[in-house]
Design an enzyme around this catalytic site. Structure first.
Site, PDB file in Angstrom:
ATOM      1  N   ASN A 147       0.900  -1.117  -0.010  1.00 27.90           N
ATOM      2  CA  ASN A 147      -0.051   0.110   0.149  1.00 27.90           C
ATOM      3  C   ASN A 147       0.742   1.060   0.047  1.00 27.90           C
ATOM      4  OD1 ASN A 147      -2.861   0.918   0.261  1.00 27.90           O
ATOM      5  ND2 ASN A 147      -1.844   2.267   1.897  1.00 27.90           N
ATOM      6  N   GLU A 148       0.831   2.018  -0.995  1.00 25.78           N
ATOM      7  CA  GLU A 148       1.370   3.434  -0.998  1.00 25.78           C
ATOM      8  C   GLU A 148       2.936   3.316  -0.575  1.00 25.78           C
ATOM      9  OE1 GLU A 148      -0.961   6.465   1.138  1.00 25.78           O
ATOM     10  OE2 GLU A 148      -2.294   6.495  -0.517  1.00 25.78           O
ATOM     11  N   GLU A 308      -8.231   5.282  -4.280  1.00 29.31           N
ATOM     12  CA  GLU A 308      -8.566   5.898  -2.751  1.00 29.31           C
ATOM     13  C   GLU A 308      -8.850   7.247  -3.148  1.00 29.31           C
ATOM     14  OE1 GLU A 308      -6.043   5.594   0.485  1.00 29.31           O
ATOM     15  OE2 GLU A 308      -5.519   3.579  -0.231  1.00 29.31           O
TER      16      GLU A 308
HETATM   17  C1  GAL Z   1      -3.889   6.669   2.283  1.00 30.99           C
HETATM   18  C2  GAL Z   1      -4.000   5.015   2.590  1.00 30.99           C
HETATM   19  C3  GAL Z   1      -5.092   4.637   3.344  1.00 30.99           C
HETATM   20  C4  GAL Z   1      -5.737   5.781   4.350  1.00 30.99           C
HETATM   21  C5  GAL Z   1      -5.816   7.018   3.883  1.00 30.99           C
HETATM   22  C6  GAL Z   1      -6.517   7.975   4.711  1.00 30.99           C
HETATM   23  O1  GAL Z   1      -2.696   7.272   2.335  1.00 30.99           O
HETATM   24  O2  GAL Z   1      -3.398   4.359   1.776  1.00 30.99           O
HETATM   25  O3  GAL Z   1      -4.791   3.320   4.114  1.00 30.99           O
HETATM   26  O4  GAL Z   1      -4.817   5.825   5.548  1.00 30.99           O
HETATM   27  O5  GAL Z   1      -4.474   7.447   3.189  1.00 30.99           O
HETATM   28  O6  GAL Z   1      -6.628   9.346   3.733  1.00 30.99           O
END
Ligand code: GAL
Length: 633
Positions: A147-148, A308
């Protein structure tokens, strides 16, 4: 390949945070909102591997089957983003060490060093288990690695990283001598006589900073060593499932800088990205548009998906303003209009506990009878009504802007003419001017080939500080071969090792091709300064003179009074422009709209109105009136 018969809609799903009784309601409400995809298991390592080598999958088996029966597809994560406590307790070398030599602790997330051999071994073992078990599960439509990457601890300064950095250097330099020349180590007695002497660029005595060449190579190394982690996981998945597409979610946000997504995009089957608004910025729809256009550029013809974003407020900015009614639908549609294969959120159900309990979600704490859930469901219905959008690409622009992560790395260094220079800000201000003038932009990397550049009527190059000789030649060939080019200040100052090109700043491109001889930098003492053509500028001026170009404007005041601020050169079948300053927003708009009119480049919409075409579909999004319209020819 992603399924072309639908737009994806859904979000991160973390059922392990909830008792099983909630799962049935989740699926029923997902169906109600037209959710067709969830990302599962992203942070589930500690739940799956409860002690070393002991894997527990019953809960995951159960929810996967429930989702499948409910007609909801799964974007299956590899769960490697946050190692469990037992792992870092037993193997503390996995924990990263920061710039100041401090070891970061368990308790947040992403607490691993990308070069750690133990992390790699344990992550690989986990992915092997997950891929083997689920490769044939009917719910899975794609794979989501980690993830990221690079979000929280992109640089680790531990000894294992140092060894890995030295190996990287050995592969990039033919000899230690070549490295010494490239880094300029005869400065400050920094010369290395053997590879073993080389350290990672940790904190140095006050008022000094690590060698610039060493710093930029360490950033390149950190990108590469992290990308290796992705490839390791991807290749394990491919052994068990060679068909379904594998991705990892990028972060297309203005101030995320650590990974070079042009390089990463080549390794994924489709690009996915996360975007969160700077919530205090009332024009954050422009940043969103820029990041969507940038993601389309990384993808370079591959499919891409907004993996996301938020339905309303986030929880990690100083003030987490909620989205206004209707804003979220506009945001999602802007992404879709610019090429996304759908709209996904963090996260499905708002957490009750943990540090993200104040972060919005598709299904808020207050339940389904809420504005947020109603708007989410409204968007789900809109996307479900237009599945054909997914088979078209966003129309190509006539204008391309150069974007390059390495320029951020170069400009992050200390000891520049002024601390106020910001590559992301300058790129954003050029983009904002074009957006407000209704001029569409595609992004291209600084190492784009001539054929790619030739596909555009106009190429813009804001602050491309470092260019190799061959990159400089490509832009020269483009401009002298009929392409129109705008070069911004502080461009082409060095090669990619940060060694300055001598004989006039901006190299041959600025001095000979455009024809402005730049001698010295004079950052402005004034907040704003007038130019002779009535424009206003800020931050920057330079001592320069004409060397073949014609002046459009000179500085009317300041230390460089009378020097060339804006210039242009007629190259026969094309024109090249130079901006020796940072124009204020209104002037930048006038500058670009003037050029586009001269070149006959179309302007559509503008101010707050975006009109974007994706095949036969036209998206009209008015960010001031808060309205949207999707029509088909
Ligand atoms: C992203 C991350 C997610 C969540 C989100 C909150 O950076 O991948 O898991 O934390 O931010 O804004």
């Amino acid at each position: 390949m992603l399924d072309h018969s639908k737009l994806y809609f859904g979000g991160d799903y973390n059922p392990e945070q909830w008792p099983k009784e909630v799962w049935a309601e989740d699926i029923a409400l997902m169906q109600k909102a037209n959710v067709n995809l969830v990302s599962l298991g992203i942070f589930s390592w500690a739940k799956i591997e409860q002690s070393e080598g002991v894997y527990t999958f019953d809960w995951l088996d159960e929810i996967m089957d429930l989702l499948d029966q409910g007609g909801i597809a799964v974007d299956m994560a590899t769960a490697t983003a946050s190692p469990p406590a037992w792992l870092t307790l037993k193997y503390p070398s996995v924990l990263p060490i920061n710039f100041d030599g401090v070891q970061l602790s368990h308790g947040g997330r992403q607490q691993y060093c990308a070069a750690s051999s133990i992390y790699r071994e344990k992550a690989a073992a986990l992915v092997e288990q997950i891929a083997k078990r689920y490769a044939k599960h009917p719910a899975i439509k794609m794979w989501h690695v980690n993830n990221e990457y690079g979000c929280h601890a992109p640089y680790c300064y531990c000894d294992e990283s140092r060894k890995s950095f030295v190996n990287w250097l050995k592969n990039h330099y033919a000899s230690i001598e070549e490295l010494n020349t490239s880094w300029g180590t005869d400065f400050w007695s920094q010369r290395y006589y053997s590879w073993e002497e080389i350290v990672v660029p940790k904190r140095t005595p006050d008022g000094t900073h690590p060698n610039p060449g060493q710093q930029i190579d360490f950033k390149r190394f950190s990108n590469d060593v992290t990308l290796e982690l992705f490839k390791m996981e991807r290749d394990i998945i491919k052994k068990y499932d060679p068909i379904k597409p594998v991705t990892t979610n990028f972060m297309s946000m203005k101030f995320t800088y650590a990974m070079d997504y042009f390089a990463w995009a080549k390794e994924v089957d489709f690009v996915s990205t996360d975007h969160y608004l700077a919530q205090h910025d009332i024009e954050n729809h422009i940043d969103l548009a820029q990041m969507a256009d940038l993601t389309r550029a990384f993808a370079k013809g591959k499919q891409w998906l907004l993996m996301e974003h938020s339905s309303s407020a986030v929880n990690w900015q100083p003030k987490n303003y909620a989205k206004i009614p209707g804003q979220e639908i506009r945001n999602s549609l802007s992404f879709v209009s610019r090429g996304s294969q759908g709209s996904m959120y963090f996260q499905w159900r708002q957490s009750q506990a943990g540090s993200e309990r104040m972060h919005s979600s598709m299904l808020p704490h207050a339940g389904e009878d809420t504005r947020v859930f109603r708007e989410v469901a409204e968007l789900g219905a809109i996307l479900a009504a237009h599945p054909e959008i997914s088979s078209y690409e966003t129309d190509k622009a006539a204008v391309a802007m150069v974007f390059d992560y390495e320029q951020i790395w170069a400009m992050m260094q200390a000891n520049m003419p002024t601390d106020d220079l910001s590559y992301p800000d300058t790129v954003a201000s050029w983009y904002r001017a074009l957006y407000k003038e209704g001029i569409k932009v595609d992004f291209v990397p600084a190492n784009a080939d001539l054929e790619t550049l030739k596909g555009y009527q106009l190429v813009l190059m804001p602050m491309a500080h470092m260019l190799t000789e061959s990159e400089e030649k490509t832009f020269t060939d483009y401009a002298t071969g009929g392409g129109n080019l705008v070069v911004g200040y502080f461009s082409n100052i060095t090669d990619r090792t940060l060694r300055v090109k001598l004989g006039g700043y901006g190299g041959n491109l600025v001095k000979d091709v455009i024809g402005v001889y730049v001698e010295e930098y004079y950052p402005l003492r004034e907040a704003s300064i007038k130019l002779s053509n009535g424009f206003t500028a800020k931050l920057w001026s330079e001592l320069s003179r004409l060397n073949g170009a014609e002046a459009i404007a000179t500085f009317e005041g300041g230390d460089a009074k009378g020097s060339v601020a804006l210039a242009k050169r007629d190259l026969g079948s094309s024109t090249a422009w130079y901006q020796g300053t940072e124009l204020e927003d209104d002037s930048q708009r006038k500058f670009f709209s003037g050029i586009c009119k001269e070149l006959g480049i179309e302007s559509v919409g503008g101010e707050h109105l975006e009109i974007t075409k994706r095949g036969p579909f036209t998206f009209e999004i008015d960010n001031a009136k808060n309205t949207f319209k999707v029509t088909r020819d």
